[in-house]
Design a protein around this motif. Structure first.
Motif, mmCIF file in Angstrom:
data_model
loop_
_atom_site.group_PDB
_atom_site.id
_atom_site.type_symbol
_atom_site.label_atom_id
_atom_site.label_comp_id
_atom_site.label_asym_id
_atom_site.label_seq_id
_atom_site.Cartn_x
_atom_site.Cartn_y
_atom_site.Cartn_z
ATOM 1 N N LEU A 92 0.825 -1.201 0.000
ATOM 2 C CA LEU A 92 0.000 0.000 0.000
ATOM 3 C C LEU A 92 0.864 1.258 0.000
ATOM 4 O O LEU A 92 0.586 2.220 -0.737
ATOM 5 N N PHE A 93 1.926 1.251 0.798
ATOM 6 C CA PHE A 93 2.816 2.414 0.873
ATOM 7 C C PHE A 93 3.606 2.579 -0.428
ATOM 8 O O PHE A 93 3.862 3.701 -0.866
ATOM 9 N N ALA A 94 3.997 1.445 -1.022
ATOM 10 C CA ALA A 94 4.739 1.494 -2.285
ATOM 11 C C ALA A 94 3.885 2.114 -3.387
ATOM 12 O O ALA A 94 4.358 2.977 -4.149
ATOM 13 N N ILE A 95 2.629 1.693 -3.464
ATOM 14 C CA ILE A 95 1.718 2.243 -4.479
ATOM 15 C C ILE A 95 1.506 3.740 -4.243
ATOM 16 O O ILE A 95 1.513 4.548 -5.187
ATOM 17 N N TYR A 96 1.329 4.119 -2.972
ATOM 18 C CA TYR A 96 1.150 5.539 -2.636
ATOM 19 C C TYR A 96 2.360 6.352 -3.088
ATOM 20 O O TYR A 96 2.205 7.438 -3.674
ATOM 21 N N ARG A 97 3.566 5.840 -2.825
ATOM 22 C CA ARG A 97 4.785 6.550 -3.215
ATOM 23 C C ARG A 97 4.842 6.758 -4.720
ATOM 24 O O ARG A 97 5.181 7.847 -5.202
ATOM 25 N N ILE A 98 4.529 5.715 -5.472
ATOM 26 C CA ILE A 98 4.610 5.796 -6.931
ATOM 27 C C ILE A 98 3.594 6.803 -7.470
ATOM 28 O O ILE A 98 3.927 7.637 -8.319
ATOM 29 N N ILE A 99 2.362 6.727 -6.965
ATOM 30 C CA ILE A 99 1.319 7.671 -7.413
ATOM 31 C C ILE A 99 1.701 9.106 -7.064
ATOM 32 O O ILE A 99 1.597 10.017 -7.895
ATOM 33 N N LEU A 100 2.170 9.334 -5.814
ATOM 34 C CA LEU A 100 2.570 10.677 -5.403
ATOM 35 C C LEU A 100 3.738 11.180 -6.236
ATOM 36 O O LEU A 100 3.765 12.349 -6.648
ATOM 37 N N GLY A 101 4.696 10.301 -6.511
ATOM 38 C CA GLY A 101 5.841 10.690 -7.317
ATOM 39 C C GLY A 101 5.439 11.125 -8.715
ATOM 40 O O GLY A 101 5.929 12.134 -9.235
ATOM 41 N N VAL A 102 4.538 10.375 -9.326
ATOM 42 C CA VAL A 102 4.060 10.721 -10.670
ATOM 43 C C VAL A 102 3.317 12.063 -10.646
ATOM 44 O O VAL A 102 3.501 12.913 -11.530
ATOM 45 N N LEU A 103 2.482 12.259 -9.623
ATOM 46 C CA LEU A 103 1.754 13.526 -9.496
ATOM 47 C C LEU A 103 2.715 14.704 -9.336
ATOM 48 O O LEU A 103 2.526 15.769 -9.951
ATOM 49 N N LEU A 104 3.740 14.521 -8.505
ATOM 50 C CA LEU A 104 4.716 15.594 -8.298
ATOM 51 C C LEU A 104 5.479 15.914 -9.573
ATOM 52 O O LEU A 104 5.756 17.086 -9.868
ATOM 53 N N LEU A 105 5.834 14.881 -10.348
ATOM 54 C CA LEU A 105 6.513 15.123 -11.622
ATOM 55 C C LEU A 105 5.626 15.951 -12.548
ATOM 56 O O LEU A 105 6.094 16.896 -13.196
ATOM 57 N N GLY A 106 4.336 15.600 -12.590
ATOM 58 C CA GLY A 106 3.402 16.360 -13.425
ATOM 59 C C GLY A 106 3.263 17.794 -12.956
ATOM 60 O O GLY A 106 3.253 18.728 -13.769
ATOM 61 N N MET A 107 3.192 17.999 -11.631
ATOM 62 C CA MET A 107 3.062 19.345 -11.077
ATOM 63 C C MET A 107 4.324 20.165 -11.322
ATOM 64 O O MET A 107 4.257 21.375 -11.584
ATOM 65 N N ALA A 108 5.468 19.521 -11.244
ATOM 66 C CA ALA A 108 6.739 20.225 -11.500
ATOM 67 C C ALA A 108 6.841 20.640 -12.969
ATOM 68 O O ALA A 108 7.307 21.739 -13.286
ATOM 69 N N MET A 109 6.382 19.757 -13.870
ATOM 70 C CA MET A 109 6.453 20.065 -15.300
ATOM 71 C C MET A 109 5.529 21.220 -15.691
ATOM 72 O O MET A 109 5.825 21.994 -16.599
ATOM 73 N N THR A 110 4.410 21.337 -14.985
ATOM 74 C CA THR A 110 3.455 22.407 -15.285
ATOM 75 C C THR A 110 3.747 23.687 -14.505
ATOM 76 O O THR A 110 3.031 24.682 -14.648
ATOM 77 N N GLY A 111 4.781 23.656 -13.662
ATOM 78 C CA GLY A 111 5.171 24.846 -12.915
ATOM 79 C C GLY A 111 4.354 25.119 -11.669
ATOM 80 O O GLY A 111 4.471 26.184 -11.062
ATOM 81 N N MET A 112 3.523 24.144 -11.245
ATOM 82 C CA MET A 112 2.715 24.329 -10.040
ATOM 83 C C MET A 112 3.590 24.340 -8.793
ATOM 84 O O MET A 112 3.268 25.004 -7.802
ATOM 85 N N ILE A 113 4.683 23.559 -8.817
ATOM 86 C CA ILE A 113 5.641 23.531 -7.711
ATOM 87 C C ILE A 113 7.049 23.564 -8.285
ATOM 88 O O ILE A 113 7.267 23.270 -9.457
ATOM 89 N N ASN A 114 8.003 23.917 -7.431
ATOM 90 C CA ASN A 114 9.398 24.003 -7.879
ATOM 91 C C ASN A 114 10.137 22.704 -7.617
ATOM 92 O O ASN A 114 9.891 22.046 -6.643
#
Length: 265
Positions: free
Chosen positions: A243-265
């Motif tokens: 469960l934690f592994a899946i959460y990490r992967i999903i969060l990581g993908v979301l953060l990559l998307g947010m970083a690419m769109t400039g939502m976060i640094n």
């Protein structure tokens, strides 16, 4: 609002410090919305989480100290000490070299994703071995090294790195691997927090701190960490870390998307 933000960060620290999902990664991202916090603040909320785990394991710690005449306790304590010393020595080397990765979203995201995949593999490998609660010297050495790796790479998760190194190195029991990882983490994190605290006072970083906000964050972090670790120890008796592994992967993908769109640094 500052007190509310302090409480929110205390909650985040309490939940994520000992769950294998990276407290550093979550706090760095949270601070982008809630505002950057001082080194003193980060030290204080981490100390709250450490105190919670110390309270949970106080009987085990007392047994190791008072029962040192028993060979089993001496052996276990010696392995804890060796793991801690490896971390301390390598930690000083890393500090002297000044090696530090940027605490930005993209490297944290990749650390979360890679760590999630690593956790799934470690669980799979451990399940193929006979159940084994023994903490070997190899496990102790590798756990000590894993703590440094987690410290150098934000988003890795100290608890995640140490637990799954222990599983891969031969401790095929989740509860035994988790207990050793947490017990090693107690002196390691106290030492790291103490070092950073002294450095902060020496550099004058404590001046101008809002001590009420610090107190709120500390108390919240302690209470939430106590609940989170108690829950985790009960959860892993009959469940894997998937469960934690899946959460990490999903969060990581979301953060990559947010970083690419400039939502976060």
């Amino acid at each position: 609002m500052d007190y509310i933000n302090a409480a929110i960060l205390g909650v985040i620290e309490g939940i994520t410090e000992f769950l294998p999902i990276s407290s550093t990664g979550h706090l760095i991202i949270a601070e982008q919305w809630l505002g950057h916090r001082s080194d003193m603040f980060n030290i204080v909320i981490q100390a709250g989480a450490i105190l919670a785990v110390t309270i949970i394991y106080w009987r085990r710690l007392v047994d190791l100290v008072l029962g040192w005449r028993e060979p089993e306790n001496r052996d276990y304590a010696a392995k804890l000490i060796v793991a801690f010393l490896i971390t301390a020595i390598l930690g000083l080397v890393v500090k002297r070299l000044g090696f530090q990765l940027p605490e930005t979203a993209t490297p944290i995201a990749w650390a979360l994703i890679i760590g999630g995949i690593w956790m799934i593999f470690a669980e799979w490998a451990a399940a193929r071995r006979p159940p084994n609660k023994q903490i070997t010297w190899l496990v102790a050495i590798l756990v000590g090294i894993a703590q440094i790796v987690a410290g150098v790479f934000p988003g890795t998760s100290r608890s995640g790195a140490t637990i799954f190194v222990a599983l891969l190195a031969g401790t095929g029991n989740r509860a035994a691997a988790t207990e050793f990882a947490f017990l090693v983490g107690i002196p390691t994190m106290y030492a790291a927090s103490g070092y950073e605290l002294l450095k902060t006072f020496k550099d004058g970083g404590a001046a101008g701190e809002d001590w009420t906000a610090l107190a709120i964050a500390f108390i919240v972090s302690t209470i939430v960490a106590f609940i989170a670790v108690k829950w985790l120890l009960a959860y892993i008796r009959s469940n894997r870390f998937t469960l934690f592994a899946i959460y990490r992967i999903i969060l990581g993908v979301l953060l990559l998307g947010m970083a690419m769109t400039g939502m976060i640094n």
